[in-house]
Write a protein that holds these residues in place. Sequence first.
Motif, short mmCIF file in Angstrom:
data_model
loop_
_atom_site.label_atom_id
_atom_site.label_comp_id
_atom_site.label_asym_id
_atom_site.label_seq_id
_atom_site.Cartn_x
_atom_site.Cartn_y
_atom_site.Cartn_z
N LYS A 185 0.82 -1.22 0.00
CA LYS A 185 0.00 0.00 0.00
C LYS A 185 0.85 1.26 0.00
CE LYS A 185 -4.04 -2.01 2.28
NZ LYS A 185 -4.94 -1.96 3.44
N ALA A 186 2.09 1.17 0.47
CA ALA A 186 2.94 2.35 0.59
C ALA A 186 3.72 2.66 -0.69
CB ALA A 186 3.91 2.18 1.75
N VAL A 187 3.62 1.82 -1.72
CA VAL A 187 4.35 2.08 -2.97
C VAL A 187 3.97 3.46 -3.50
CG1 VAL A 187 4.59 1.41 -5.38
CG2 VAL A 187 4.65 -0.33 -3.60
N GLY A 188 4.97 4.29 -3.76
CA GLY A 188 4.75 5.66 -4.23
C GLY A 188 4.72 6.68 -3.12
N ALA A 189 4.72 6.24 -1.86
CA ALA A 189 4.66 7.17 -0.73
C ALA A 189 6.06 7.48 -0.22
CB ALA A 189 3.81 6.56 0.39
N ARG A 190 6.15 8.55 0.57
CA ARG A 190 7.41 8.90 1.23
C ARG A 190 7.53 8.08 2.51
NH1 ARG A 190 11.29 11.53 -1.37
NH2 ARG A 190 11.99 12.42 0.60
N VAL A 191 8.66 7.42 2.68
CA VAL A 191 8.86 6.54 3.83
C VAL A 191 10.23 6.79 4.45
CG1 VAL A 191 7.36 4.72 2.88
CG2 VAL A 191 9.82 4.69 2.37
N LYS A 192 10.33 6.37 5.70
CA LYS A 192 11.61 6.40 6.41
C LYS A 192 11.87 4.98 6.90
CE LYS A 192 12.66 9.79 9.18
NZ LYS A 192 12.67 10.69 10.39
N ILE A 193 13.03 4.42 6.55
CA ILE A 193 13.34 3.04 6.86
C ILE A 193 14.67 2.97 7.61
CG2 ILE A 193 13.81 0.75 5.89
CD1 ILE A 193 12.07 1.52 3.52
N THR A 194 14.69 2.23 8.69
CA THR A 194 15.92 1.96 9.42
C THR A 194 16.37 0.54 9.07
OG1 THR A 194 15.20 3.38 11.24
CG2 THR A 194 17.04 1.87 11.68
N VAL B 220 19.57 4.94 8.28
CA VAL B 220 18.22 5.47 8.05
C VAL B 220 18.14 6.01 6.63
CG1 VAL B 220 16.49 7.14 8.75
CG2 VAL B 220 17.91 6.01 10.48
N LEU B 221 17.19 5.51 5.86
CA LEU B 221 16.96 5.98 4.50
C LEU B 221 15.57 6.59 4.43
CD1 LEU B 221 18.35 2.97 2.42
CD2 LEU B 221 19.47 5.16 2.82
N GLU B 222 15.49 7.77 3.81
CA GLU B 222 14.21 8.44 3.65
C GLU B 222 14.02 8.76 2.18
OE1 GLU B 222 12.13 12.66 4.93
OE2 GLU B 222 13.42 11.62 6.38
N GLY B 223 12.88 8.41 1.64
CA GLY B 223 12.64 8.68 0.23
C GLY B 223 11.31 8.10 -0.21
N THR B 224 11.17 7.90 -1.52
CA THR B 224 9.94 7.38 -2.10
C THR B 224 10.07 5.87 -2.28
OG1 THR B 224 9.62 9.44 -3.32
CG2 THR B 224 8.37 7.52 -4.06
N LEU B 225 9.10 5.12 -1.78
CA LEU B 225 9.11 3.67 -1.95
C LEU B 225 8.77 3.37 -3.40
CD1 LEU B 225 9.41 0.89 -0.65
CD2 LEU B 225 6.96 0.95 -0.12
N PHE B 226 9.75 2.90 -4.16
CA PHE B 226 9.56 2.70 -5.60
C PHE B 226 8.84 1.40 -5.89
CE2 PHE B 226 11.21 1.08 -9.69
CZ PHE B 226 10.67 2.05 -10.51
N THR B 227 9.25 0.32 -5.25
CA THR B 227 8.60 -0.97 -5.47
C THR B 227 8.90 -1.91 -4.32
OG1 THR B 227 8.22 -2.75 -7.07
CG2 THR B 227 10.49 -2.05 -6.76
N THR B 228 8.12 -2.97 -4.22
CA THR B 228 8.35 -4.02 -3.23
C THR B 228 8.07 -5.35 -3.89
OG1 THR B 228 7.64 -4.93 -1.11
CG2 THR B 228 6.02 -3.69 -2.35
N CYS B 229 8.88 -6.35 -3.61
CA CYS B 229 8.82 -7.61 -4.35
C CYS B 229 8.94 -8.80 -3.40
CB CYS B 229 9.93 -7.65 -5.40
SG CYS B 229 10.02 -9.19 -6.33
N SER B 230 7.94 -9.67 -3.42
CA SER B 230 7.99 -10.86 -2.57
C SER B 230 8.74 -12.00 -3.23
CB SER B 230 6.56 -11.31 -2.24
OG SER B 230 5.88 -11.69 -3.43
N VAL B 231 9.11 -11.83 -4.51
CA VAL B 231 9.91 -12.85 -5.18
C VAL B 231 11.37 -12.76 -4.74
CG1 VAL B 231 10.70 -13.74 -7.40
CG2 VAL B 231 8.36 -12.90 -7.15
N THR B 232 11.89 -11.52 -4.76
CA THR B 232 13.27 -11.30 -4.31
C THR B 232 13.34 -10.94 -2.83
OG1 THR B 232 13.14 -8.97 -4.96
CG2 THR B 232 14.00 -10.52 -6.59
N ASN B 233 12.16 -10.78 -2.19
CA ASN B 233 12.10 -10.39 -0.77
C ASN B 233 12.90 -9.12 -0.52
OD1 ASN B 233 10.43 -12.48 0.14
ND2 ASN B 233 12.15 -13.90 0.25
N ALA B 234 12.60 -8.09 -1.30
CA ALA B 234 13.33 -6.83 -1.17
C ALA B 234 12.43 -5.68 -1.61
CB ALA B 234 14.60 -6.86 -2.01
#
Length: 234
Positions: free
Chosen positions: A33-42, A49-63
């Motif tokens: 649901k967060a794809v395209g949103a601004r996120v902060k990830i530790t 800490v990385l802050e930016g736009t969540l470009f994509t998420t993949c359960s095949v590569t688990n990344a």
Amino acid sequence: MAESKRQSIAGKIATPKVGPSKDGIDGDSILYKAVGARVKITCAPHNNVLEGTLFTTCSVTNAIAINTAPAPPNPSAPLSNQPGDYHIIPFAHILSFELIGSGERVSDSGPGFDGSLPPISKVDLAAIRAREEQTIREMKKKDAQKGKGVSKEAQEIFDAVSRLLPTRWADAQIVVNDAVLINPPYTVDNLAAPAGKERSVDQVRKILENYYQRKKNAGARAPVATPIAPRKGG
């Protein structure tokens, strides 16, 4: 009101739901649901800490992929015009995940990939497999062009002949046009071919003669003397 809604959403974010499902990425996953949103990830292992736009998420590569490029100076500029600074993060390295902004999306779109900006194209798995198979074929062909346990000169002769005629190795023998054999030590006196292949033998002989002539001429060249600068002070 919009600000209180954003804070309410962000307050509900904890460890993202990243478990695989039969359909790939779970439509209820926070990451989806967060794809395209601004996120902060530790991230582990150094609590980066990385802050930016969540470009994509993949359960095949688990990344996931996050674009940490800064927002453009002009607030109205679309994210698709931003430069990219992408980071790939395995799910297992995500220590915390915080939604800090809704980001830019296609109007009236639902959550996930379809409404993300810049748009995310589907991966053509057939094209990827075709490229992989082509790369493997080229690597095998290249490896077949290298003699096993032969001298450097033998490989040079093989390379010289293969530039002009179809050539392959058969143990220590060089096979040309599937007819002519160049046996060690690979001189013009070591050619062999079945009856009726005299023309092919003549072609290979000329190539070998040219190779040895070039090698002889290179060895006969006088070395170039390097001038010695005069010593200072006489």
